[in-house]
Design a protein around this motif. Structure first.
Motif, mmCIF file in Angstrom:
data_model
loop_
_atom_site.group_PDB
_atom_site.id
_atom_site.type_symbol
_atom_site.label_atom_id
_atom_site.label_comp_id
_atom_site.label_asym_id
_atom_site.label_seq_id
_atom_site.Cartn_x
_atom_site.Cartn_y
_atom_site.Cartn_z
ATOM 1 N N CYS B 13 0.846 -1.197 0.000
ATOM 2 C CA CYS B 13 0.000 0.000 0.000
ATOM 3 C C CYS B 13 0.876 1.239 0.000
ATOM 4 C CB CYS B 13 -0.941 0.000 1.206
ATOM 5 S SG CYS B 13 -0.125 0.271 2.787
ATOM 6 N N LYS B 14 0.246 2.331 -0.342
ATOM 7 C CA LYS B 14 0.973 3.593 -0.384
ATOM 8 C C LYS B 14 0.946 4.261 0.987
ATOM 9 C CE LYS B 14 0.411 4.579 -5.298
ATOM 10 N NZ LYS B 14 -0.036 5.586 -6.306
ATOM 11 N N SER B 15 1.981 5.017 1.250
ATOM 12 C CA SER B 15 2.084 5.737 2.507
ATOM 13 C C SER B 15 0.869 6.639 2.698
ATOM 14 C CB SER B 15 3.368 6.570 2.504
ATOM 15 O OG SER B 15 3.602 7.146 3.759
ATOM 16 N N THR B 17 -2.188 5.565 3.451
ATOM 17 C CA THR B 17 -3.439 4.807 3.316
ATOM 18 C C THR B 17 -3.587 3.830 4.473
ATOM 19 O OG1 THR B 17 -2.398 3.095 1.964
ATOM 20 C CG2 THR B 17 -3.336 4.988 0.806
ATOM 21 N N VAL B 116 4.797 -0.954 2.813
ATOM 22 C CA VAL B 116 4.279 0.401 2.616
ATOM 23 C C VAL B 116 5.291 1.184 1.789
ATOM 24 C CG1 VAL B 116 3.392 2.473 3.723
ATOM 25 C CG2 VAL B 116 3.136 0.256 4.860
ATOM 26 N N THR B 117 4.839 1.684 0.658
ATOM 27 C CA THR B 117 5.770 2.384 -0.248
ATOM 28 C C THR B 117 5.640 3.898 -0.131
ATOM 29 O OG1 THR B 117 4.156 2.322 -2.038
ATOM 30 C CG2 THR B 117 5.684 0.474 -1.870
#
Lengths: 113, 117
Positions: B13-15, B17, B116-117
């Motif tokens: 997931c994106k940072s 979220t 987490v990206t």
């Protein structure tokens, strides 16, 4: 100081060797002692469970507890490549009526064919 | 032996979220569920203990507003990581235990790897 100390290894031995894995602990309130095996990217699975000082044997596995020295061991006889995994010691303690597990760091074991 | 499942097994997931992880006991009633996190080459660290129908008990240092736990039924507990950051990337493992059973009769799920990206 961590409550449970376990040498993280890695430990590499030839197939058929006897493996000795160890943990020391500092909390005298620990009641039950367990060994778990964890394969890469999987959850732990229980191998051995004991609550008293002495030895407990199950097939190729022997769990040893020495409460006076606060030391537990897991011995694996006739080690097989399929035994290659991370081995975690765990100890239970009851705090405010709730039982919890405290894990050692885990020892990565490789059995070489 | 008893079976505990987790879903998803892996999530990216994106940072910023939020991500929800489910833990289910498939063949027994889990009155108590535990959530752990495990960093690479490190041990399992207990995050929280949840009992069905009541609020979870968090370990010291674990932010309860960040790691939301809901144990709404005897077979399902969820962990929601809110406003995820890269430092939340870890392996999350749940375990479940039936009332009246020994501490060793605690069955672990296969884990969820969160990135987490």
């Amino acid at each position: 100081q961590k409550e449970v100390e376990q040498d993280p290894g890695p430990l590499s031995v030839p197939e058929g060797a006897i493996v000795s894995l160890n943990c020391t602990y500092s909390n005298s309130a620990f009641q039950y002692f367990m060994w778990y095996r964890q394969y890469s990217r999987k959850g732990p699975e229980l191998l051995m469970y004991t609550y008293s000082s002495g030895n407990k044997e199950d097939g190729r596995f022997t769990a040893q507890v020495d409460k006076s020295s606060k030391y537990i061991s897991l011995f694996i006889r006739d080690s097989q490549p399929s035994d290659s995994a991370t081995y975690l010691c765990a100890m239970s303690v009851t705090i405010q009526g709730a039982q919890k597990l405290v894990f050692g760091q885990g020892t990565r074991l490789t059995i070489n064919p | 032996g008893a079976v505990v499942s987790q879903h998803p097994s892996r999530v990216i997931c994106k940072s910023g979220t939020s991500v929800k992880i489910e833990c289910r006991s498939l063949d027994f009633q889990a009155t108590t569920m535990f959530w752990y996190r495990q960093f690479p080459k490190q041990s399992l660290m207990l995050m929280a203990t949840s009992n069905e129908g009541s609020k979870a008990t968090y370990e010291q240092g674990v932010e309860k507003d960040k790691f939301l736990i809901n144990h709404a039924s005897l077979t399902l507990s969820t962990l929601t990581v809110t406003s995820a950051h890269p430092e939340d990337s870890s392996f999350y493992i749940c375990s479940a235990r039936e009332e009246g059973t020994r501490i060793d009769e605690q069955y672990f799920g296969p884990g969820t790897r969160l990135t987490v990206t």
